[in-house]
Design a protein around this motif. Structure first.
Motif, PDB file in Angstrom:
ATOM      1  N   MET A 151       0.846  -1.375  -0.102  1.00 47.50           N
ATOM      2  CA  MET A 151       0.119   0.019   0.056  1.00 47.50           C
ATOM      3  C   MET A 151       0.823   1.044  -0.083  1.00 47.50           C
ATOM      4  N   LEU A 152       1.655   1.229   0.820  1.00 51.80           N
ATOM      5  CA  LEU A 152       2.839   2.368   0.647  1.00 51.80           C
ATOM      6  C   LEU A 152       3.486   2.594  -0.622  1.00 51.80           C
ATOM      7  N   LEU A 153       3.798   1.500  -1.407  1.00 46.03           N
ATOM      8  CA  LEU A 153       4.270   1.831  -2.587  1.00 46.03           C
ATOM      9  C   LEU A 153       3.483   2.465  -3.459  1.00 46.03           C
ATOM     10  N   ARG A 154       1.967   1.912  -3.533  1.00 44.19           N
ATOM     11  CA  ARG A 154       0.964   2.537  -4.219  1.00 44.19           C
ATOM     12  C   ARG A 154       0.580   3.865  -3.927  1.00 44.19           C
ATOM     13  N   LEU A 155       0.844   4.232  -2.818  1.00 43.33           N
ATOM     14  CA  LEU A 155       0.817   5.816  -2.274  1.00 43.33           C
ATOM     15  C   LEU A 155       1.752   6.443  -2.657  1.00 43.33           C
ATOM     16  N   LEU A 156       3.035   5.830  -3.036  1.00 39.64           N
ATOM     17  CA  LEU A 156       3.992   6.649  -3.347  1.00 39.64           C
ATOM     18  C   LEU A 156       4.340   6.517  -4.963  1.00 39.64           C
ATOM     19  N   ARG A 157       3.328   5.831  -5.505  1.00 40.66           N
ATOM     20  CA  ARG A 157       3.465   5.727  -7.069  1.00 40.66           C
ATOM     21  C   ARG A 157       4.728   4.866  -7.254  1.00 40.66           C
ATOM     22  N   GLU A 158       4.963   3.874  -6.651  1.00 40.93           N
ATOM     23  CA  GLU A 158       6.200   3.368  -7.260  1.00 40.93           C
ATOM     24  C   GLU A 158       5.794   1.663  -7.362  1.00 40.93           C
ATOM     25  N   GLU A 159       6.742   1.325  -8.263  1.00 41.05           N
ATOM     26  CA  GLU A 159       6.126  -0.235  -8.635  1.00 41.05           C
ATOM     27  C   GLU A 159       7.222  -1.090  -7.742  1.00 41.05           C
ATOM     28  N   ARG A 160       6.767  -2.260  -7.111  1.00 37.01           N
ATOM     29  CA  ARG A 160       7.718  -3.228  -6.632  1.00 37.01           C
ATOM     30  C   ARG A 160       8.427  -3.918  -7.748  1.00 37.01           C
ATOM     31  N   TYR A 161       9.593  -4.049  -7.505  1.00 36.59           N
ATOM     32  CA  TYR A 161      10.459  -4.718  -8.515  1.00 36.59           C
ATOM     33  C   TYR A 161      10.740  -6.091  -7.926  1.00 36.59           C
ATOM     34  N   ILE A 162      10.313  -7.243  -8.611  1.00 34.89           N
ATOM     35  CA  ILE A 162      10.635  -8.479  -8.589  1.00 34.89           C
ATOM     36  C   ILE A 162      11.500  -9.195  -9.411  1.00 34.89           C
ATOM     37  N   GLU A 163      12.798  -9.333  -8.790  1.00 37.66           N
ATOM     38  CA  GLU A 163      13.745  -9.764  -9.872  1.00 37.66           C
ATOM     39  C   GLU A 163      13.609 -11.113 -10.331  1.00 37.66           C
ATOM     40  N   PRO A 164      13.517 -11.572 -11.796  1.00 38.87           N
ATOM     41  CA  PRO A 164      12.900 -12.771 -12.349  1.00 38.87           C
ATOM     42  C   PRO A 164      14.097 -13.752 -11.993  1.00 38.87           C
ATOM     43  N   PRO A 165      13.725 -14.789 -11.881  1.00 41.59           N
ATOM     44  CA  PRO A 165      14.924 -16.024 -11.341  1.00 41.59           C
ATOM     45  C   PRO A 165      15.730 -16.212 -12.778  1.00 41.59           C
ATOM     46  N   LEU A 166      16.769 -16.667 -12.415  1.00 39.83           N
ATOM     47  CA  LEU A 166      17.922 -16.789 -13.325  1.00 39.83           C
ATOM     48  C   LEU A 166      17.521 -18.305 -14.095  1.00 39.83           C
ATOM     49  N   GLY A 167      17.808 -18.108 -15.518  1.00 38.64           N
ATOM     50  CA  GLY A 167      17.469 -19.359 -16.143  1.00 38.64           C
ATOM     51  C   GLY A 167      18.801 -20.317 -16.088  1.00 38.64           C
ATOM     52  N   ARG A 168      18.715 -21.517 -16.862  1.00 38.93           N
ATOM     53  CA  ARG A 168      20.279 -22.160 -16.864  1.00 38.93           C
ATOM     54  C   ARG A 168      21.277 -21.346 -17.501  1.00 38.93           C
ATOM     55  N   GLU A 169      22.469 -21.829 -17.421  1.00 37.47           N
ATOM     56  CA  GLU A 169      23.688 -20.908 -18.062  1.00 37.47           C
ATOM     57  C   GLU A 169      23.371 -21.460 -19.612  1.00 37.47           C
ATOM     58  N   LEU A 170      23.783 -20.475 -20.267  1.00 40.56           N
ATOM     59  CA  LEU A 170      23.647 -20.558 -21.781  1.00 40.56           C
ATOM     60  C   LEU A 170      25.110 -21.186 -22.450  1.00 40.56           C
ATOM     61  N   THR A 171      24.979 -21.942 -23.266  1.00 42.06           N
ATOM     62  CA  THR A 171      26.079 -22.305 -23.951  1.00 42.06           C
ATOM     63  C   THR A 171      26.351 -21.901 -25.541  1.00 42.06           C
ATOM     64  N   LEU A 172      27.322 -21.151 -25.586  1.00 47.32           N
ATOM     65  CA  LEU A 172      27.539 -20.872 -27.070  1.00 47.32           C
ATOM     66  C   LEU A 172      28.618 -21.475 -27.887  1.00 47.32           C
ATOM     67  N   THR A 173      28.021 -22.131 -28.834  1.00 48.01           N
ATOM     68  CA  THR A 173      28.596 -22.821 -29.946  1.00 48.01           C
ATOM     69  C   THR A 173      29.029 -22.302 -31.313  1.00 48.01           C
ATOM     70  N   VAL A 174      30.060 -22.396 -31.556  1.00 40.46           N
ATOM     71  CA  VAL A 174      30.793 -21.497 -32.790  1.00 40.46           C
ATOM     72  C   VAL A 174      30.784 -22.722 -33.839  1.00 40.46           C
ATOM     73  N   ARG A 175      30.306 -22.615 -34.955  1.00 39.54           N
ATOM     74  CA  ARG A 175      30.465 -23.369 -35.994  1.00 39.54           C
ATOM     75  C   ARG A 175      31.013 -22.586 -37.219  1.00 39.54           C
ATOM     76  N   PRO A 176      32.038 -23.320 -37.985  1.00 39.56           N
ATOM     77  CA  PRO A 176      32.610 -22.398 -39.151  1.00 39.56           C
ATOM     78  C   PRO A 176      31.467 -22.608 -40.221  1.00 39.56           C
ATOM     79  N   LEU A 177      31.340 -21.774 -41.197  1.00 37.75           N
ATOM     80  CA  LEU A 177      30.650 -21.744 -42.422  1.00 37.75           C
ATOM     81  C   LEU A 177      31.126 -22.521 -43.487  1.00 37.75           C
TER      82      LEU A 177
END
Length: 121
Positions: free
Chosen positions: A95-121
């Protein structure tokens, strides 16, 4: 300045957020006969807020409904059911955040680590 003009000054100022304290007494005042001055003032404010809500096409921009202890969802006016209803004191921080006109920031969960694969053309 009489009480009605004082109330109108705040009701007409669209930059002002309005806390609607909902309790069994509030429900009795807005649904009752308005047999005392307090009940009449409550009914007047209720009618003005309801009219504004309808004029805004049922979008809530400045009403902050708060359920006090002892009140339930049945005490909330039906035209406010489509908006966020805060419970006191459980939702005090939100309610205080609403009265201050601010949004609650909810940090999204981290996904799995990405792997980068490089393939020659």
């Amino acid at each position: 300045m009489d009480i009605t003009r004082w109330m109108d000054r705040f009701l007409k100022d669209k930059s002002v957020l309005i806390i609607v304290v909902i309790s069994p007494k509030y429900t009795a005042d807005v649904e009752g006969d308005g047999d005392d001055e307090h009940g009449l003032h409550t009914k007047y404010i209720y009618t003005q807020l309801q009219n504004e809500f309808i004029q805004q096409r049922c979008l809530n921009f400045r009403l902050v409904p708060v359920l006090f202890p002892g009140a339930t969802k049945k005490h909330v006016p039906c035209w406010l059911h489509s908006t966020r209803i805060y419970r006191w004191p459980d939702d005090a921080q939100d309610m205080l955040l609403r009265l201050l006109r601010e949004e609650r920031y909810i940090e999204p969960p981290l996904g799995r680590e990405l792997t980068l694969t490089v393939r020659p053309l």
